[in-house]
Scaffold this motif. Sequence first.
Motif, PDB file in Angstrom:
ATOM      1  N   UNK A  86       0.852  -1.185   0.000  1.00  0.00           N
ATOM      2  CA  UNK A  86       0.000   0.000   0.000  1.00  0.00           C
ATOM      3  C   UNK A  86       0.890   1.237   0.000  1.00  0.00           C
ATOM      4  N   UNK A  87       0.841   2.047  -1.024  1.00  0.00           N
ATOM      5  CA  UNK A  87       1.722   3.223  -1.047  1.00  0.00           C
ATOM      6  C   UNK A  87       1.238   4.271  -0.066  1.00  0.00           C
ATOM      7  N   UNK A  88       2.154   5.049   0.509  1.00  0.00           N
ATOM      8  CA  UNK A  88       1.727   6.125   1.409  1.00  0.00           C
ATOM      9  C   UNK A  88       1.008   7.218   0.638  1.00  0.00           C
ATOM     10  N   UNK A  89       0.083   7.861   1.318  1.00  0.00           N
ATOM     11  CA  UNK A  89      -0.663   8.948   0.669  1.00  0.00           C
ATOM     12  C   UNK A  89       0.135  10.236   0.791  1.00  0.00           C
ATOM     13  N   UNK A  90       0.203  10.962  -0.300  1.00  0.00           N
ATOM     14  CA  UNK A  90       0.860  12.259  -0.308  1.00  0.00           C
ATOM     15  C   UNK A  90       0.163  13.141  -1.321  1.00  0.00           C
ATOM     16  N   UNK A  91      -0.322  14.282  -0.853  1.00  0.00           N
ATOM     17  CA  UNK A  91      -1.044  15.199  -1.731  1.00  0.00           C
ATOM     18  C   UNK A  91      -0.098  15.785  -2.770  1.00  0.00           C
ATOM     19  N   UNK A  92      -0.612  16.148  -3.927  1.00  0.00           N
ATOM     20  CA  UNK A  92       0.256  16.751  -4.960  1.00  0.00           C
ATOM     21  C   UNK A  92       0.816  18.085  -4.504  1.00  0.00           C
ATOM     22  N   UNK A  93       1.947  18.443  -5.065  1.00  0.00           N
ATOM     23  CA  UNK A  93       2.614  19.690  -4.703  1.00  0.00           C
ATOM     24  C   UNK A  93       1.802  20.880  -5.197  1.00  0.00           C
ATOM     25  N   UNK A  94       1.828  21.931  -4.391  1.00  0.00           N
ATOM     26  CA  UNK A  94       1.052  23.130  -4.704  1.00  0.00           C
ATOM     27  C   UNK A  94       1.917  24.271  -5.213  1.00  0.00           C
ATOM     28  N   UNK A  95       3.228  24.173  -5.077  1.00  0.00           N
ATOM     29  CA  UNK A  95       4.105  25.273  -5.444  1.00  0.00           C
ATOM     30  C   UNK A  95       4.399  26.214  -4.302  1.00  0.00           C
ATOM     31  N   UNK A  96       3.650  26.057  -3.189  1.00  0.00           N
ATOM     32  CA  UNK A  96       3.900  26.860  -1.999  1.00  0.00           C
ATOM     33  C   UNK A  96       4.990  26.184  -1.168  1.00  0.00           C
ATOM     34  N   UNK A  97       6.045  26.927  -0.842  1.00  0.00           N
ATOM     35  CA  UNK A  97       7.204  26.337  -0.177  1.00  0.00           C
ATOM     36  C   UNK A  97       6.827  25.716   1.165  1.00  0.00           C
ATOM     37  N   UNK A  98       6.116  26.446   1.985  1.00  0.00           N
ATOM     38  CA  UNK A  98       5.788  25.966   3.325  1.00  0.00           C
ATOM     39  C   UNK A  98       4.779  24.819   3.281  1.00  0.00           C
ATOM     40  N   UNK A  99       3.792  24.887   2.388  1.00  0.00           N
ATOM     41  CA  UNK A  99       2.818  23.803   2.279  1.00  0.00           C
ATOM     42  C   UNK A  99       3.468  22.523   1.755  1.00  0.00           C
ATOM     43  N   UNK A 100       4.400  22.661   0.837  1.00  0.00           N
ATOM     44  CA  UNK A 100       5.064  21.479   0.292  1.00  0.00           C
ATOM     45  C   UNK A 100       5.977  20.829   1.333  1.00  0.00           C
ATOM     46  N   UNK A 101       6.563  21.612   2.228  1.00  0.00           N
ATOM     47  CA  UNK A 101       7.383  21.033   3.299  1.00  0.00           C
ATOM     48  C   UNK A 101       6.517  20.222   4.260  1.00  0.00           C
ATOM     49  N   UNK A 102       5.335  20.737   4.567  1.00  0.00           N
ATOM     50  CA  UNK A 102       4.420  20.032   5.475  1.00  0.00           C
ATOM     51  C   UNK A 102       3.727  18.856   4.803  1.00  0.00           C
ATOM     52  N   UNK A 103       3.773  18.780   3.489  1.00  0.00           N
ATOM     53  CA  UNK A 103       3.132  17.686   2.752  1.00  0.00           C
ATOM     54  C   UNK A 103       4.059  16.469   2.750  1.00  0.00           C
ATOM     55  N   UNK A 104       4.007  15.693   3.818  1.00  0.00           N
ATOM     56  CA  UNK A 104       4.873  14.529   3.975  1.00  0.00           C
ATOM     57  C   UNK A 104       4.072  13.245   3.770  1.00  0.00           C
ATOM     58  N   UNK A 105       4.730  12.116   3.484  1.00  0.00           N
ATOM     59  CA  UNK A 105       4.014  10.849   3.274  1.00  0.00           C
ATOM     60  C   UNK A 105       3.230  10.421   4.509  1.00  0.00           C
ATOM     61  N   UNK A 106       2.037   9.886   4.264  1.00  0.00           N
ATOM     62  CA  UNK A 106       1.139   9.424   5.327  1.00  0.00           C
ATOM     63  C   UNK A 106       0.977   7.910   5.186  1.00  0.00           C
ATOM     64  N   UNK A 107       1.446   7.148   6.193  1.00  0.00           N
ATOM     65  CA  UNK A 107       1.415   5.682   6.167  1.00  0.00           C
ATOM     66  C   UNK A 107       0.278   5.110   7.012  1.00  0.00           C
ATOM     67  N   UNK A 108      -0.727   5.897   7.324  1.00  0.00           N
ATOM     68  CA  UNK A 108      -1.779   5.454   8.245  1.00  0.00           C
ATOM     69  C   UNK A 108      -2.493   4.207   7.739  1.00  0.00           C
ATOM     70  N   UNK A 109      -2.666   4.065   6.414  1.00  0.00           N
ATOM     71  CA  UNK A 109      -3.401   2.922   5.858  1.00  0.00           C
ATOM     72  C   UNK A 109      -2.698   1.598   6.114  1.00  0.00           C
ATOM     73  N   UNK A 110      -1.430   1.617   6.481  1.00  0.00           N
ATOM     74  CA  UNK A 110      -0.695   0.384   6.711  1.00  0.00           C
ATOM     75  C   UNK A 110      -0.771  -0.088   8.162  1.00  0.00           C
TER      76      UNK A 110
END
Length: 242
Positions: A86-110
């Motif tokens: 099951x791949x980790x969930x990660x939202x697509x990049x938005x181009x915003x520096x701070x939002x992209x830093x906080x957009x980290x892989x989510x392994x909750x489904x595992x």
Amino acid sequence: MQFCNQCGAQMNDGAKFCPKCGATIGQPQAPQYSQPNNDQSFNAPGFNPAPNNYQQQTQVPPQQQVYGQVPPPQQQPPVYGQNTQIPPYQAPKTGNFFKDILNTPDYTAQYDPADIANSKGITIASYFWILFWLPLAVNSNSRYGRFHANQALLMLIASAACGIVSGILQAIINAIFRTEITTYFGMGTGVYATNGFGLFLSGLFGFILAIPSLAFLILGIINAANGKAKELPIIGKFRIIK
């Protein structure tokens, strides 16, 4: 001389009954009909019984076991935490520096939802610096607890590194901006201290280097409280506790 209409036996003239088959002479016999027989054993010449379509449609052939063939696997209930595909969930990049830093892989489904619910309290407490070992001590078999114990340990190492860098920078600033304290009359006292500008720079760098430690602490507690197995920014991808 006459003959029997049924069996063809020869009889005397005037006889009313056939001495061979007993049929009455002079009275027509009612024709005898037989029920149709669909038995395949009836092999009269020219006779082809119609097939019984109803029986052919309603008869279900018995299931036969074919040896040497593997039966199809039965569907099993999902086992959380064991399906690493099951791949980790990660939202697509938005181009915003701070939002992209906080957009980290989510392994909750595992991870098992029951394990997440049972380990939520100790995972929150593990982010208070030296308490990273708490999930390991309470339940070492909890994979969700081990995930957050690893994140808390990484946060502790990062905070210690920021503290060391801050101390080194403050020592350099104090050495550069060190001045001798003089008396009211301008006489030297032999005592040295950092001047006002040096103190400002030292405090500024100390505050800047404390921001990552505080941010990691807040993000880790939020992820644990929400039941998320989500990595911390930048440092969360490393695995020390597996």
